[in-house]
Scaffold this active site. Structure first.
Site, PDB file in Angstrom:
ATOM      1  N   GLY A 183       0.764  -1.079   0.034  1.00 46.96           N
ATOM      2  CA  GLY A 183       0.061  -0.071  -0.011  1.00 46.96           C
ATOM      3  C   GLY A 183       0.890   1.144   0.098  1.00 46.96           C
ATOM      4  O   GLY A 183       0.349   2.420   0.011  1.00 46.96           O
TER       5      GLY A 183
ATOM      6  N   PRO B 235       5.745  -4.208  -0.771  1.00 49.35           N
ATOM      7  CA  PRO B 235       5.456  -2.926  -1.726  1.00 49.35           C
ATOM      8  C   PRO B 235       5.211  -3.603  -3.165  1.00 49.35           C
ATOM      9  O   PRO B 235       5.893  -4.443  -3.555  1.00 49.35           O
ATOM     10  CB  PRO B 235       6.665  -2.283  -1.677  1.00 49.35           C
ATOM     11  CG  PRO B 235       7.761  -3.294  -1.209  1.00 49.35           C
ATOM     12  CD  PRO B 235       7.070  -4.395  -0.461  1.00 49.35           C
TER      13      PRO B 235
ATOM     14  N   CYS C 115     -14.320   2.025 -27.240  1.00 50.66           N
ATOM     15  CA  CYS C 115     -15.733   2.610 -27.419  1.00 50.66           C
ATOM     16  C   CYS C 115     -16.407   2.411 -25.988  1.00 50.66           C
ATOM     17  O   CYS C 115     -17.454   1.859 -25.899  1.00 50.66           O
ATOM     18  CB  CYS C 115     -16.387   1.318 -28.423  1.00 50.66           C
ATOM     19  SG  CYS C 115     -15.469   1.814 -30.010  1.00 50.66           S
ATOM     20  N   GLU C 116     -16.164   3.608 -25.362  1.00 54.86           N
ATOM     21  CA  GLU C 116     -16.997   3.897 -24.053  1.00 54.86           C
ATOM     22  C   GLU C 116     -16.439   5.333 -23.923  1.00 54.86           C
ATOM     23  O   GLU C 116     -15.534   5.922 -23.790  1.00 54.86           O
ATOM     24  CB  GLU C 116     -16.386   3.433 -23.044  1.00 54.86           C
ATOM     25  CG  GLU C 116     -17.063   2.001 -22.706  1.00 54.86           C
ATOM     26  CD  GLU C 116     -16.721   1.312 -21.375  1.00 54.86           C
ATOM     27  OE1 GLU C 116     -16.621  -0.097 -21.492  1.00 54.86           O
ATOM     28  OE2 GLU C 116     -16.807   1.918 -20.481  1.00 54.86           O
TER      29      GLU C 116
ATOM     30  N   TYR D  53      -0.052  -1.511 -12.225  1.00 50.16           N
ATOM     31  CA  TYR D  53      -1.522  -1.778 -12.523  1.00 50.16           C
ATOM     32  C   TYR D  53      -1.837  -1.083 -13.658  1.00 50.16           C
ATOM     33  O   TYR D  53      -3.203  -0.884 -13.963  1.00 50.16           O
ATOM     34  CB  TYR D  53      -2.354  -1.317 -11.278  1.00 50.16           C
ATOM     35  CG  TYR D  53      -1.964  -1.803  -9.859  1.00 50.16           C
ATOM     36  CD1 TYR D  53      -2.492  -3.345  -9.403  1.00 50.16           C
ATOM     37  CD2 TYR D  53      -1.337  -1.237  -8.961  1.00 50.16           C
ATOM     38  CE1 TYR D  53      -2.036  -3.724  -8.359  1.00 50.16           C
ATOM     39  CE2 TYR D  53      -1.020  -1.727  -7.791  1.00 50.16           C
ATOM     40  CZ  TYR D  53      -1.319  -3.023  -7.418  1.00 50.16           C
ATOM     41  OH  TYR D  53      -0.983  -3.614  -6.030  1.00 50.16           O
TER      42      TYR D  53
HETATM   43  N1  LLP Z   1      -0.216  -7.105  -0.327  1.00 49.66           N
HETATM   44  C1  LLP Z   1      -1.445  -7.304  -0.661  1.00 49.66           C
HETATM   45  C2  LLP Z   1      -2.051  -8.579   0.408  1.00 49.66           C
HETATM   46  C3  LLP Z   1      -2.360  -6.701  -1.313  1.00 49.66           C
HETATM   47  O1  LLP Z   1      -3.529  -7.115  -1.514  1.00 49.66           O
HETATM   48  C4  LLP Z   1      -1.782  -5.619  -2.164  1.00 49.66           C
HETATM   49  C5  LLP Z   1      -2.749  -4.755  -3.198  1.00 49.66           C
HETATM   50  C6  LLP Z   1      -0.452  -5.367  -1.935  1.00 49.66           C
HETATM   51  C7  LLP Z   1       0.387  -6.159  -1.214  1.00 49.66           C
HETATM   52  C8  LLP Z   1       0.321  -4.341  -2.902  1.00 49.66           C
HETATM   53  O2  LLP Z   1      -0.144  -2.961  -2.485  1.00 49.66           O
HETATM   54  P1  LLP Z   1       0.683  -1.774  -3.404  1.00 49.66           P
HETATM   55  O3  LLP Z   1       1.831  -1.539  -2.808  1.00 49.66           O
HETATM   56  O4  LLP Z   1       0.764  -2.257  -4.883  1.00 49.66           O
HETATM   57  O5  LLP Z   1      -0.280  -0.508  -3.190  1.00 49.66           O
HETATM   58  N2  LLP Z   1      -5.493  -2.294  -8.774  1.00 49.66           N
HETATM   59  C9  LLP Z   1      -5.509  -1.202  -7.879  1.00 49.66           C
HETATM   60  C10 LLP Z   1      -4.574  -1.549  -6.686  1.00 49.66           C
HETATM   61  C11 LLP Z   1      -5.182  -2.974  -6.236  1.00 49.66           C
HETATM   62  C12 LLP Z   1      -4.256  -3.539  -4.767  1.00 49.66           C
HETATM   63  C13 LLP Z   1      -4.640  -4.701  -4.576  1.00 49.66           C
HETATM   64  N3  LLP Z   1      -3.864  -5.553  -3.445  1.00 49.66           N
HETATM   65  C14 LLP Z   1      -5.049   0.088  -8.351  1.00 49.66           C
HETATM   66  O6  LLP Z   1      -4.735   0.265  -9.663  1.00 49.66           O
HETATM   67  O7  LLP Z   1      -4.902   0.877  -7.611  1.00 49.66           O
END
Ligand code: LLP
Length: 443
Positions: free
Chosen positions: A256, A299, A369-370, A398
């Site tokens: 996160g 991360p 097409c949206e 992502y």
């Molecule tokens: N660990 C777990 C258990 C997770 O579910 C996630 C993300 C992460 C780590 C990594 O989070 P990050 O560091 O990348 O923020 N598609 C969305 C993000 C979905 C994240 C899902 N889980 C977007 O494009 O913002």
């Protein structure tokens, strides 16, 4: 200030002006890359990826004796990246057999692979066990039972963490908030289900309960949600120690960690996340007389977002007098669904004329097409002409990972750049790829 200087905090660290007066990344002229590989094109700067890997490893290791940096593959994974992560000594978190297959295809060390997910299939768990992965992060009662049954005949124990839900709101997008009570992920602490899971896992002869995991959501621009959640989970661990003899050998605080998408919205530096998390963990353990566990962090976006720049070619435009000027590019929601799905905002610059100081307000639309297929609403750019190359920074996380074949579009090529050399790591799809899974003619 030219556009590269204006956007330096969201562009890869190697971003520069090329001899031709274009945007260069990793010593490669991006206009040349667009010509050579076509657009849409995702360009990843290796130095930026490696720099972020090292920042996480070093900032946490400088403050805590036993840390594992586990990259969340869902942000983007490919074979070249998997090999790079292994070189940098990171672990990896996978959420599917497919992500594991990418890692296995480059011989990624199994010990530091963590398997997440709220509905791992029997086949996926079996694949993970066969590869010998380090930790399964068990999410629910069904999985506890399924995993115990699969490990039983192997005559060994599988190391597991339990994913608990601490009930902390990280103040991010509702669609990416996970650590609250009403979420599909994890065993809630407040309902007593997390305790029940601890008791079951400890009683299972097939499982070795190493510790606990939580993930609050993403991106999290604040530090307090981590502090608060660590405190709640350590209180829970302390109770579980007294009541069930749980030894917390590992605590994973999830991912996160925010990335910078816009010049005006910087996230906390990695050092501040490290400081907050380590301090909360040390103090919380000391207060409760708990030995310090291994700390895992996951991360994803923070490792790859800034390294990735999307390149598009400008095409048609539409002026709605007195309302808005739309300019369309040759990609959009099929290669980056984040603006359409979450209202995510990005910045942009014109790669072939970063020195052009003129500004005109435009809305950059995709080609799908949206009506909602818009990449950037109301941005100030030099007047755009067909053939210009538009660069969208901070697109590494992502975007390719969530790309689709909507409108039977071809998923883009990906190149890694470093020291003036561009490596094609994923070729653009072809119409043959679109037909590959079609069963035709029918018997
Ligand atoms: N660990 C777990 C258990 C997770 O579910 C996630 C993300 C992460 C780590 C990594 O989070 P990050 O560091 O990348 O923020 N598609 C969305 C993000 C979905 C994240 C899902 N889980 C977007 O494009 O913002």
């Amino acid at each position: 200030m030219n556009a590269i200087e204006e956007l330096k905090d969201v562009l890869p660290i190697t971003a520069a002006l090329s001899d031709e007066g274009h945007l260069a990344i990793g010593g490669c002229d991006t206009v040349e890359l667009a010509r050579r590989f076509g657009t849409p094109l995702y360009v990843f700067d290796e130095e930026t990826v490696r720099g972020m890997c090292r920042a996480f490893c070093q900032e946490f290791a400088a403050r805590y004796p036993d840390v594992r940096v586990v990259y969340a593959c869902k942000a983007y994974i490919g074979r070249a990246l998997a090999a790079l992560l292994a070189e940098e000594g990171l672990g990896a978190d996978v959420v599917s057999g497919g992500e594991l297959a990418f890692l296995a295809s480059v011989g990624f060390p199994p010990d530091t692979i963590y398997f997440h997910g709220n509905n791992k299939s029997e086949a996926e768990l079996a694949e993970a066990l066969a590869y010998g992965i380090g930790q399964v992060v068990v999410d629910n009662f069904h999985e506890l039972e399924l995993l115990s049954r699969l490990v039983g005949p192997l005559g060994r124990r599988q190391r597991v963490l339990l994913r608990v839900s601490p009930g902390v709101d990280p103040h991010t997008h509702a669609k990416t908030t996970t650590g609250v009570l009403d979420s599909k992920f994890g065993f809630p602490i407040s309902t007593g289900q997390a305790e029940e899971a601890v008791a079951l896992a400890m009683a299972s002869p097939a499982l070795e309960l190493e510790g606990l995991h939580f993930h609050l959501g993403s991106p999290i621009f604040e530090l307090d949600p981590y502090r608060e959640a660590i405190d709640i989970v350590l209180s829970f661990a302390s109770e579980m120690r007294q009541r069930h003899g749980l030894e917390l050998r590992e605590l994973s605080v999830g991912g996160g960690f925010a990335a910078q998408y816009l010049p005006e919205a910087p996230p906390p530096p990695v050092s501040e996340y490290a400081e907050a998390i380590v301090a909360a963990l040390r103090q919380g353990c000391q207060r409760r007389g708990l030995p310090l566990p291994r700390l895992a962090i996951e991360p994803g976006r923070a490792i790859v977002a800034r390294a990735g720049v999307a390149l598009y070619t400008v095409g048609a435009w539409k002026e709605v007098p007195g309302v808005r000027r739309y300019v369309a590019v040759d990609g959009g929601m099929a290669d980056n669904i984040r603006p359409a799905l979450y209202g995510s905002r990005y910045s942009a610059l014109v790669a072939n004329k970063p020195l052009d100081g003129r500004r005109q307000r435009v809305t950059v639309a995709g080609k799908y097409c949206e009506s909602g297929d818009v990449l950037l609403w109301d941005v100030e750019l030099p007047p755009l002409e067909p053939g210009d190359v538009l660069a969208v920074p901070a697109a590494g996380a992502y975007a390719p990972a969530m790309a689709s074949n909507y409108n039977a579009s071809l998923r883009p090529a990906i190149v890694f750049v470093r020291d003036g050399r561009a490596r094609l790591v994923r070729r653009r799809e072809t119409y043959d790829d679109l037909m590959r899974c079609e069963v035709w003619p029918q018997e």
